[in-house]
Motif scaffolding. Sequence first.
Motif, PDB file in Angstrom:
ATOM      1  N   ALA A 138       9.823  10.623  -5.019  1.00  0.00           N
ATOM      2  CA  ALA A 138      11.085  10.895  -4.304  1.00  0.00           C
ATOM      3  C   ALA A 138      11.039  12.298  -3.690  1.00  0.00           C
ATOM      4  O   ALA A 138      11.464  12.506  -2.538  1.00  0.00           O
ATOM      5  N   ALA A 139      10.491  13.244  -4.452  1.00  0.00           N
ATOM      6  CA  ALA A 139      10.355  14.612  -3.915  1.00  0.00           C
ATOM      7  C   ALA A 139       9.435  14.588  -2.694  1.00  0.00           C
ATOM      8  O   ALA A 139       9.710  15.230  -1.669  1.00  0.00           O
TER       9      ALA A 139
ATOM     10  N   HIS B 194       7.665   0.511  -7.554  1.00  0.00           N
ATOM     11  CA  HIS B 194       9.032   0.979  -7.304  1.00  0.00           C
ATOM     12  C   HIS B 194       9.166   1.503  -5.874  1.00  0.00           C
ATOM     13  O   HIS B 194       8.156   1.820  -5.229  1.00  0.00           O
ATOM     14  N   ASP B 195      10.407   1.597  -5.421  1.00  0.00           N
ATOM     15  CA  ASP B 195      10.685   2.006  -4.040  1.00  0.00           C
ATOM     16  C   ASP B 195      10.113   3.379  -3.669  1.00  0.00           C
ATOM     17  O   ASP B 195       9.518   3.515  -2.598  1.00  0.00           O
ATOM     18  N   PRO B 196      10.314   4.405  -4.505  1.00  0.00           N
ATOM     19  CA  PRO B 196       9.817   5.724  -4.069  1.00  0.00           C
ATOM     20  C   PRO B 196       8.316   5.701  -3.751  1.00  0.00           C
ATOM     21  O   PRO B 196       7.883   6.296  -2.753  1.00  0.00           O
ATOM     22  N   ALA B 197       7.508   4.996  -4.567  1.00  0.00           N
ATOM     23  CA  ALA B 197       6.057   4.950  -4.307  1.00  0.00           C
ATOM     24  C   ALA B 197       5.781   4.137  -3.049  1.00  0.00           C
ATOM     25  O   ALA B 197       4.968   4.540  -2.198  1.00  0.00           O
ATOM     26  N   GLU B 198       6.471   3.006  -2.912  1.00  0.00           N
ATOM     27  CA  GLU B 198       6.200   2.154  -1.745  1.00  0.00           C
ATOM     28  C   GLU B 198       6.624   2.851  -0.451  1.00  0.00           C
ATOM     29  O   GLU B 198       5.939   2.768   0.568  1.00  0.00           O
ATOM     30  N   THR B 199       7.752   3.549  -0.528  1.00  0.00           N
ATOM     31  CA  THR B 199       8.208   4.278   0.665  1.00  0.00           C
ATOM     32  C   THR B 199       7.217   5.388   1.008  1.00  0.00           C
ATOM     33  O   THR B 199       6.890   5.613   2.185  1.00  0.00           O
TER      34      THR B 199
ATOM     35  N   ALA C 129      17.199  15.046  -4.080  1.00  0.00           N
ATOM     36  CA  ALA C 129      16.430  13.790  -4.112  1.00  0.00           C
ATOM     37  C   ALA C 129      15.862  13.569  -5.518  1.00  0.00           C
ATOM     38  O   ALA C 129      15.856  12.444  -6.038  1.00  0.00           O
ATOM     39  N   ILE C 130      15.439  14.641  -6.144  1.00  0.00           N
ATOM     40  CA  ILE C 130      14.874  14.551  -7.497  1.00  0.00           C
ATOM     41  C   ILE C 130      15.962  14.138  -8.493  1.00  0.00           C
ATOM     42  O   ILE C 130      15.770  13.238  -9.325  1.00  0.00           O
ATOM     43  N   TYR C 131      17.102  14.772  -8.376  1.00  0.00           N
ATOM     44  CA  TYR C 131      18.219  14.475  -9.302  1.00  0.00           C
ATOM     45  C   TYR C 131      18.633  13.012  -9.179  1.00  0.00           C
ATOM     46  O   TYR C 131      18.771  12.288 -10.166  1.00  0.00           O
TER      47      TYR C 131
END
Length: 411
Positions: free
Chosen positions: A313-314, A74-79, A56-58
């Motif tokens: 993401a992590a 961005h998506d990772p923060a919103e998710t 996920a990090i990569y």
Amino acid sequence: MIWRPFTQEKTATPAIKIIRGEGVYLFSETGQKYIDMISSWWVNIHGHGNREIAEAIYSQAKTLEHVIFTKFSHDPAETLVKNLKKLLPSNLSKFFFSDNGSTSVEVALKMAYQYFRNIGTGKRSLFLCLKGGYHGDTFGAMSVAGKSSQYHGIFSELFFNSHPIGVPEYYEDVEDIEEQEIRILEEWEQKLLEIGDRVCAIIVEPLLQGAAGMKLYRPKFLEKLVHVVRSYGILVIFDEVMTGFYRTGKMFAMDHTNVIPDFICLSKGITGGFLPLGMTVTTEKVYDAFLSDDPRKTFIHGHSYTANPISCAAANKSLEILLRQKTVENIRTIEEFHKRAVLKNIHRRRVLGTMSAFDIDSSEQRDYLVESAFKEGIFLRPLGNTVYFLPPYCIAEEELDKVYTIVNKFL
Ligand SMILES: Cc1ncc(COP(=O)(O)O)c(C=O)c1O
């Protein structure tokens, strides 16, 4: 050349170089392997080298490594916010990102303080905290550990005012816990009569005071405490930096109680131990107090790496793993193992979720135990004469069995 944290470099042994981690194991360059029984400072909840989180990090790093988190999102923060929201009580609905446990605490303290200024009740400038509490090494976090903190006393003249009050310690075989709780609550009530209307917030590590020596107190005490401080209009901060993400056997330590704080501070396990990330979650009521046409009411706080997309993401992947049935079953297994395992020649045994701790008689015995266990491949890091186990959730029963057998041998 390297100056290590919490280390007296004059007397400490040289660092052992770790070249790889896998599951509960750390591998050294000389071919030794160690079970990481403290989850590398309590962060590594799924074990080392977890492939899914690494991928996920990569994947995120290739897409967007970082972006300033003011004009952009961005998506990772919103998710992540959506994911966490599902796990938190509905009134904890406003999420502020930072990048470690101490900063998540600083943010809560500053928000609580400014809240009263923004709503026009400016005289509240004191904080209450628990004796022995630990909230990090930055100045705000140190101040709310109190002037007699075992870790930060040297800086005490620089601290702002906080009032640490006792906590009734709970462990196996404790006597008179009810009486102690009543007596200590009376102390709290006395203090509140003196200063209650000048206090903006209380900060506590809910149920488990980690750095104090893995000390437990009972949910009922916390519930009563929250009830009494709230009657003075004081905001409540739960520092779940260490207790969050199932460490105590539930998603958050507050889930053992029937109270909901005004702030919750999160970090450590949030990314599965891969990357730094901090989060302070608060209520609409607090958030609304910062909405204004007056720029002085803005919350002026931020970090360059706020809401780093790779960390988010992590965290999303870590949460996905955490919620799997297998992980939750493992967490139960660890707790049951801790509860039934026999330990010899120890005192004040205590278990909560994946945490098991006990005290031993002297620092000589402690050093003997810790060094001997290390030679047999078990990494422990005691707190004073308290030895504790806080393994990654992927630890197997055979590995737990090995740890307890070796520790018993040296006890
Ligand atoms: C309860 C608690 N709060 C805050 C912190 C500080 O976190 P960090 O070391 O990420 O700054 C810690 C660290 O051990 C902690 O245990």
